[in-house]
Design a protein around this motif. Structure first.
Motif, PDB file in Angstrom:
ATOM      1  N   GLU A 178      39.755  45.485  29.242  1.00 25.62           N
ATOM      2  CA  GLU A 178      39.010  45.551  30.489  1.00 25.62           C
ATOM      3  C   GLU A 178      39.772  46.380  31.515  1.00 25.62           C
ATOM      4  O   GLU A 178      41.003  46.436  31.487  1.00 25.62           O
ATOM      5  N   PRO A 179      39.059  47.027  32.440  1.00 19.24           N
ATOM      6  CA  PRO A 179      39.756  47.757  33.502  1.00 19.24           C
ATOM      7  C   PRO A 179      40.452  46.785  34.448  1.00 19.24           C
ATOM      8  O   PRO A 179      40.103  45.595  34.513  1.00 19.24           O
ATOM      9  N   LEU A 180      41.431  47.303  35.160  1.00 21.84           N
ATOM     10  CA  LEU A 180      42.088  46.488  36.183  1.00 21.84           C
ATOM     11  C   LEU A 180      41.092  46.139  37.275  1.00 21.84           C
ATOM     12  O   LEU A 180      40.216  46.939  37.620  1.00 21.84           O
ATOM     13  N   ARG A 181      41.225  44.960  37.817  1.00 23.16           N
ATOM     14  CA  ARG A 181      40.383  44.579  38.941  1.00 23.16           C
ATOM     15  C   ARG A 181      40.884  45.270  40.206  1.00 23.16           C
ATOM     16  O   ARG A 181      42.080  45.330  40.458  1.00 23.16           O
ATOM     17  N   THR A 182      39.973  45.778  40.964  1.00 24.76           N
ATOM     18  CA  THR A 182      40.330  46.474  42.198  1.00 24.76           C
ATOM     19  C   THR A 182      39.674  45.784  43.386  1.00 24.76           C
ATOM     20  O   THR A 182      38.736  45.000  43.229  1.00 24.76           O
ATOM     21  N   ILE A 183      40.195  46.093  44.570  1.00 24.46           N
ATOM     22  CA  ILE A 183      39.603  45.564  45.794  1.00 24.46           C
ATOM     23  C   ILE A 183      38.645  46.617  46.325  1.00 24.46           C
ATOM     24  O   ILE A 183      39.066  47.734  46.649  1.00 24.46           O
ATOM     25  N   PRO A 184      37.350  46.326  46.394  1.00 19.25           N
ATOM     26  CA  PRO A 184      36.400  47.342  46.858  1.00 19.25           C
ATOM     27  C   PRO A 184      36.641  47.709  48.318  1.00 19.25           C
ATOM     28  O   PRO A 184      37.212  46.942  49.092  1.00 19.25           O
ATOM     29  N   GLY A 185      36.190  48.903  48.675  1.00 17.03           N
ATOM     30  CA  GLY A 185      36.287  49.322  50.069  1.00 17.03           C
ATOM     31  C   GLY A 185      37.683  49.751  50.458  1.00 17.03           C
ATOM     32  O   GLY A 185      38.568  49.955  49.642  1.00 17.03           O
ATOM     33  N   GLN A 186      37.888  49.872  51.768  1.00 15.09           N
ATOM     34  CA  GLN A 186      39.134  50.350  52.337  1.00 15.09           C
ATOM     35  C   GLN A 186      39.674  49.336  53.351  1.00 15.09           C
ATOM     36  O   GLN A 186      38.914  48.552  53.921  1.00 15.09           O
ATOM     37  N   PRO A 187      41.002  49.336  53.593  1.00 15.39           N
ATOM     38  CA  PRO A 187      41.543  48.489  54.657  1.00 15.39           C
ATOM     39  C   PRO A 187      40.891  48.813  55.994  1.00 15.39           C
ATOM     40  O   PRO A 187      40.373  49.915  56.193  1.00 15.39           O
ATOM     41  N   PRO A 188      40.890  47.879  56.931  1.00 11.18           N
ATOM     42  CA  PRO A 188      40.169  48.075  58.197  1.00 11.18           C
ATOM     43  C   PRO A 188      40.799  49.151  59.074  1.00 11.18           C
ATOM     44  O   PRO A 188      42.004  49.410  59.003  1.00 11.18           O
ATOM     45  N   ASP A 189      39.970  49.755  59.890  1.00 14.75           N
ATOM     46  CA  ASP A 189      40.421  50.716  60.893  1.00 14.75           C
ATOM     47  C   ASP A 189      40.896  49.928  62.109  1.00 14.75           C
ATOM     48  O   ASP A 189      40.090  49.361  62.850  1.00 14.75           O
ATOM     49  N   LEU A 190      42.208  49.890  62.316  1.00 13.88           N
ATOM     50  CA  LEU A 190      42.771  49.060  63.375  1.00 13.88           C
ATOM     51  C   LEU A 190      42.684  49.713  64.751  1.00 13.88           C
ATOM     52  O   LEU A 190      43.142  49.135  65.733  1.00 13.88           O
ATOM     53  N   SER A 191      42.085  50.909  64.805  1.00 14.37           N
ATOM     54  CA  SER A 191      41.875  51.529  66.116  1.00 14.37           C
ATOM     55  C   SER A 191      40.575  51.038  66.757  1.00 14.37           C
ATOM     56  O   SER A 191      40.307  51.330  67.925  1.00 14.37           O
TER      57      SER A 191
END
Length: 683
Positions: free
Chosen positions: A275-288
């Motif tokens: 199986e492929p590695l599990r990833t976290i969808p999306g991107q970290p938040p824009d803190l600006s």
């Protein structure tokens, strides 16, 4: 302000509701948003999280070493009951180095290249203690010896460029500990180091922590390192602490979905599953931009409307396990995380045709000295290596720095010429070819660089960077190049609009995707990937490894993956080759080499790979491969590993062991006394 995980009422270091901002032009980035932490004397606190989560900026806030435009806007930083936030710059200078020491991630950029290392350590002593130059110099030798610097009295006269990466990091630790501070902050102290050197450095920090009763803040994205050396762990996301607990508790019963997602992305979790590695969808938040609710909600599969509307208050369970989550994970008798999976039956690409074969490859680099630069010796970088790479196969090449693995990669890609030996590409010897024919054949072998940012022209847009190989090779017209660039961006999972952006506008993971896309531009049969994920967070690392495997399934492309991270190599490789000081000492199917190593050096490398299993990591703390790698200008006679091998005998010095197979379907090993492996994989 919403308060994060509660701090203990006492401790060496106590951070309360810390807020830090960085202002750049009209933009204000809220990098730390109400952090609470505490560290006791003699305790190691590990801070983990993705890049941009705020962990390094939290550490720099303690030292008040924030980048230009950075400032603390709220909260307290208490060291032994004294608040550091209102201190003047002169007051802070007395604290930095005297009461708090810091080990930075990149020692080469932190050390002064024009000063001998002894002078740099002595300088820290003279700044904080009323001592003479002679006393400071004596203290420099003493502390360098303390951190395990070989021949410290002689090495004090060396300059940073004369030292290996591990030795430079020892100098950084010596500077940080020269005045015996109460607190040590180590920011990614081992990220760029081999696993063997990494373990030595962590062992030095741990020993000195116990001897000095010193508190330690260990900032890292390596969950295996934290498992072995931290007493407690704090998980950061979006500038906040989202979960904190004792190490064994967190690794066995993580409650926040983000913590679980970090664990799930580890390569060892997917070994032999197909199986492929599990990833976290999306991107970290824009803190600006202001964040409403839980910052992880847009990426969380468990998020509810309430998660998106308000930030959850802290929940504290028995034993001090604290987290911020409305929908925490439930664990009932959770099994410990496996460090090494059982060998799997079968492997891909066994009967595929050979794409590239190396035959008795040698590479020596001249050593020149004097005004006239006369040759006085040579560095034996590669010494008689033979191997083959098949279509659709991934060949993993591992070993410590200086073993010759990158040199082999550069020879494969035509960036270096061998001193002797053959590089056969579909039967054509690339080593002996010149001119247009060699250039045309080398289109089929491309290189993916470790530092994707340094490999790209910062003045060129991404579209031009991807089109450049086709333009140089004159392989497509402008319309076809434009279409191919769009196709490449789609292959690596990037938006079409990326063509207009410059390298600095991309994240590290995105730049590595661009690096892979550029390597694929000429439709090669083989890509040599040199440390393709070494500097990436575990979640971004999983995305790149999955992408490489997906492309391999679609196109039957072959890879040579060069890395010091054996977990990564084990996950992605079909075949593993282990190199030591220019020699291939073991090669075979990945599941056999990793699960049942036959060479003592391979066994030592595997025993030093950090895994996210605290009991196992603590039990392996003393399993360290001692000594320094021998000089490649004057390698040992016989077996080159014998100077560090616990099983070495007289025959190892007088006779070089040949690389020979142990049996059908098993690995080949260059050792007079290969390890006997029991069915359970133990030696």
């Amino acid at each position: 302000m919403t308060q994060n995980v509660s701090a203990a009422p006492a401790g060496l270091l106590r951070i309360e509701d810390l807020h830090t901002q960085i202002r750049s032009g009209d933009t204000t980035v809220h990098v730390v948003n109400g952090v609470d932490l505490h560290v006791d004397r003699g305790e190691v606190l590990g801070i983990v999280g993705e890049s941009g989560s705020g962990k390094t900026l939290t550490a720099l806030s303690v030292m008040r070493l924030l980048p230009h435009g950075g400032r603390i806007t709220g909260g307290r930083i208490m060291l032994d009951g004294r608040d550091l936030v209102p201190l003047s710059e002169s007051g802070l200078r007395r604290v930095r180095g005297g009461e708090i020491g810091m080990v930075f991630q990149d020692p080469m950029s932190s050390l002064n290249p024009t000063m001998a290392i002894g002078d740099q350590v002595a300088e820290a002593v003279r700044l904080h203690r009323r001592v003479s130059r002679r006393q400071a110099a004596a203290r420099a030798v003493e502390v360098l010896d303390q951190v395990g610097m070989p021949a410290a009295a002689r090495r004090v006269h060396d300059y940073p460029h004369q030292l290996s990466g591990g030795m430079r990091q020892r100098v950084m630790i010596a500077i940080a500990l020269a005045c015996e501070p109460k607190l040590l902050i180590a920011d990614e102290p081992t990220t760029a180091l081999d696993v063997t050197i990494q373990k030595q450095i962590l062992g030095v920090i741990d020993r000195l922590r116990r001897e000095l009763d010193m508190g330690v803040v260990l900032v890292t994205h390596d969950l295996g390192v934290v498992a072995g050396y931290a007493d407690r762990v704090a998980v950061m996301y979006g500038g906040r602490i989202v979960e904190t607990a004792a190490t064994d508790e967190l690794y066995g019963r993580e409650r926040h979905p983000y913590t679980a997602a970090l664990f799930d992305a580890l390569p060892e979790r997917a070994v032999n599953t197909g199986e492929p590695l599990r990833t976290i969808p999306g991107q970290p938040p824009d803190l600006s931009s202001p964040i409403t609710g839980c910052a992880f909600a847009p990426r969380c599969v468990r998020a509810t409307d309430r998660c998106r509307a308000e930030f959850p208050a802290v929940t504290v369970e028995a034993g001090g396990h604290a987290y911020h989550c409305f929908v925490p994970l439930e664990h009932v008798g959770a099994a410990p995380r496996a460090a090494v999976a059982e060998p799997a039956a079968g492997r891909p690409s066994d009967e595929a045709p050979v794409v590239v074969e190396l035959v008795d490859l040698h590479k020596e680099f001249p050593v020149n000295r004097g005004v006239l630069q006369r040759r006085v010796g040579s560095v034996s970088a590669v010494a008689g290596v033979s191997l083959s790479i098949r279509a659709g196969q991934t060949f993993g090449l591992v070993g410590e720095s200086g073993c010759g693995k990158t040199t082999i990669g550069r020879i494969l890609a035509g960036l270096e010429r061998p001193t002797s030996g053959r590089v056969l590409y579909h039967g054509d010897d690339l080593a002996g070819l010149r001119g247009a024919r060699r250039k045309r054949l080398l289109r089929g072998i491309q290189f993916m660089f470790q530092d994707s940012y340094a490999a790209m022209d910062p003045r060129m847009r991404a579209g031009s960077i991807l089109a450049e190989p086709m333009r140089v090779q004159r392989s497509e017209d402008r319309t076809a190049r434009r279409a191919r660039v769009e196709e490449l961006l789609g292959q690596v999972g990037m938006a079409r609009g990326a063509v207009r952006r410059y390298p600095h506008e991309f994240s590290g993971g995105q730049r590595q995707r661009l690096g892979l896309a550029r390597a694929l531009a000429l439709r090669p049969e083989l890509v040599v990937a040199d440390e393709p994920v070494s500097a990436l967070d575990v979640s971004i690392q999983a995305q790149i490894l999955n992408l490489m495997r997906d492309l391999q399934r679609q196109t039957a492309i072959s890879y040579v993956v060069i890395s010091h991270d054996l977990s990564v190599v084990r996950y992605i490789s079909d075949v593993i080759g282990v190199m030591y000081l220019g020699k291939l000492v073991e090669v075979g199917p990945a599941e056999i080499v990793y699960g049942r190593p036959a060479h003592p050096y391979t066994r030592a490398l595997i025993d030093t790979v950090p895994v996210a299993d605290p009991p196992r990591e603590r039990a392996r703390r003393n399993q360290v491969l001692g000594g320094e790698i021998a000089s490649a200008t004057n390698p040992p006679s016989g077996c080159r590993f014998r100077t560090r091998c616990p099983y070495a005998a007289d025959v190892c010095a007088s006779s070089e062991p040949p690389l020979r197979p142990l049996g059908p379907g098993l690995q080949s090993v260059a050792c007079h006394f290969p390890l006997e492996v029991s069915p359970d994989g133990s030696t």
